[in-house]
Design an enzyme around this catalytic site. Sequence first.
Site, PDB file in Angstrom:
ATOM      1  CG  HIS A  74     -75.896 -35.369  -3.110  1.00  0.00           C
ATOM      2  ND1 HIS A  74     -75.003 -35.326  -4.150  1.00  0.00           N
ATOM      3  CD2 HIS A  74     -76.602 -36.510  -3.276  1.00  0.00           C
ATOM      4  CE1 HIS A  74     -75.166 -36.393  -4.917  1.00  0.00           C
ATOM      5  NE2 HIS A  74     -76.139 -37.115  -4.405  1.00  0.00           N
ATOM      6  CE1 TYR A 203     -68.936 -28.263  -9.240  1.00  0.00           C
ATOM      7  CE2 TYR A 203     -69.559 -29.301  -7.174  1.00  0.00           C
ATOM      8  CZ  TYR A 203     -69.900 -28.616  -8.334  1.00  0.00           C
ATOM      9  OH  TYR A 203     -71.213 -28.299  -8.572  1.00  0.00           O
ATOM     10  N   PRO A 295     -71.826 -23.283 -15.799  1.00  0.00           N
ATOM     11  CG  PRO A 295     -71.370 -25.250 -16.960  1.00  0.00           C
ATOM     12  CD  PRO A 295     -71.262 -23.773 -17.071  1.00  0.00           C
ATOM     13  CE  LYS A 299     -75.992 -21.486  -6.456  1.00  0.00           C
ATOM     14  NZ  LYS A 299     -76.642 -22.522  -5.651  1.00  0.00           N
ATOM     15  CE1 TYR A 387     -72.420 -26.735  -5.813  1.00  0.00           C
ATOM     16  CE2 TYR A 387     -73.540 -28.250  -4.337  1.00  0.00           C
ATOM     17  CZ  TYR A 387     -72.925 -27.994  -5.547  1.00  0.00           C
ATOM     18  OH  TYR A 387     -72.833 -28.980  -6.490  1.00  0.00           O
TER      19      TYR A 387
HETATM   20  C1  PHB Z   1     -74.691 -32.039 -13.298  1.00  0.00           C
HETATM   21  O1  PHB Z   1     -74.945 -33.039 -12.614  1.00  0.00           O
HETATM   22  O2  PHB Z   1     -75.015 -31.975 -14.486  1.00  0.00           O
HETATM   23  C2  PHB Z   1     -73.985 -30.891 -12.697  1.00  0.00           C
HETATM   24  C3  PHB Z   1     -73.695 -30.918 -11.342  1.00  0.00           C
HETATM   25  C4  PHB Z   1     -73.036 -29.855 -10.765  1.00  0.00           C
HETATM   26  C5  PHB Z   1     -72.657 -28.787 -11.533  1.00  0.00           C
HETATM   27  C6  PHB Z   1     -72.967 -28.736 -12.880  1.00  0.00           C
HETATM   28  C7  PHB Z   1     -73.630 -29.791 -13.469  1.00  0.00           C
HETATM   29  O3  PHB Z   1     -71.993 -27.771 -10.959  1.00  0.00           O
END
Ligand code: PHB
Length: 401
Positions: A74, A203, A295, A299, A387
């Site tokens: 991505h 997000y 989460p 990280k 990120y």
């Molecule tokens: C996930 O795909 O489980 C995932 C992706 C991004 C995050 C946390 C979990 O910030």
Amino acid sequence: MSSGTQVGIVGAGPAGLMLGHLLHLAGIDSVIVENRSREYVIDRVRAGVLEQGTVDLLCAMGVAGGLNRRGLRHEGVYINFDGCRHRVDMAELTSGKAITVYGQNEVVKDLIDARVETGRPLYFDAQEVSVDALDATRPVIRFSHAGTSHELSCDFVAGCDGFHGVCRPSIPAGVLQIYERLYPFGWLGILAEAAPSCDELVYTYHDRGFALFSMRSTDVTRLYLQVPPDEPIANWSDDAIWDEMLRRMTTSDGWSPNVGRILQKSVTAMRSFVAAPMRHARLFLAGDAAHIVPPTGAKGLNLAAADVVVLASALKEFYETGSDAMLDGYSSICLRRVWKAQRFSWWMTTLLHRLPDETPFDHQRHLADLDYLASSRAAMTSLAEQYVGLPWEISLESLHL
Ligand code: PHB
Ligand code: APR
């Protein structure tokens, strides 16, 4: 039964397995002791975002067959608020870096296969695991396996046994300083049998709370919702979960996740936690045994990878030259990265969640933070570089993989 090795590794999560493989590549012996079954370790659903450096590491270690075939690269990520998705072009802002979506359980499965292929010892279903004599020249790991008691003496012990493991609590009282923050919310996560409706992660900040759109493959969507920290999953029927997901995520241009059968659902609490130093005598802590991040930003696995690269380098230096200079620097080298990841994870968490005690002033400032991020190239660059992952403390070349 008594036996010996150079490095005894407690825990076969990403940290323990990656360390074991790095040591193998450096010609250093290790034994890995895991208290769960192989199936349990592989099936555990966890996050799935790999930083550029973690991808480069797994490739250099020769364990990226599955990642290269099924990982989804991505180059951007969306921040969604006020009904609009704002794209952060990570590759453009970081001179071509990206993240790769590949489930942590897939990483663990690939690493277990690689370990088994080396023929080096990996015990699953170990019971009564304990570590002892950490101050002695040969610390020991005790455990029983298939009815036999084992005493494994080691040059060093690597505590890679996660947040609930036995290694950190074996360090004498008063040695560790603990830094901790609990968050007044948790994440309800689902895996859904539905093709991802967007190629990149979204997000969402919404007045009703955070939501996250992610994926595991071209057929499986992974989604999360902000809920109270101790929310019983039984309170959420599948229909109620989809209603809330769609309510928070649908944008004014009509984008929303595809709905499908829910394959798995659970609630996790969120915390930030650091234990310092990450070493006591001959015990070295790595990964979740030493630190936990919320989460948001994904990280956790990446920090575990960064720790074990430093530890493997330091052990290689010790065995090749007899110098313990890098082992002595292990904790401080790792903690610099850990604290930057803590800061980033805390920032993303507070930016994107609805905080229960916000005053009207806080709320307007919060919305302005999001607006600034979506409209400033400088702010987006800062998000993007963290990120995709800050540069490693140790260059991969120095490991001569
Ligand atoms: C996930 O795909 O489980 C995932 C992706 C991004 C995050 C946390 C979990 O910030
Ligand atoms: N004896 C042996 N093994 C143990 C013990 C014990 N007493 N206690 C725990 N373990 C094992 C766990 O079963 C698990 O397989 O240690 C392993 C630790 O793995 P993780 O919890 O995955 O931690 P780590 O390898 O540091 O990886 C960090 O995992 O928790 C996620 O999100 C986190 O992505 C991050 C990553």
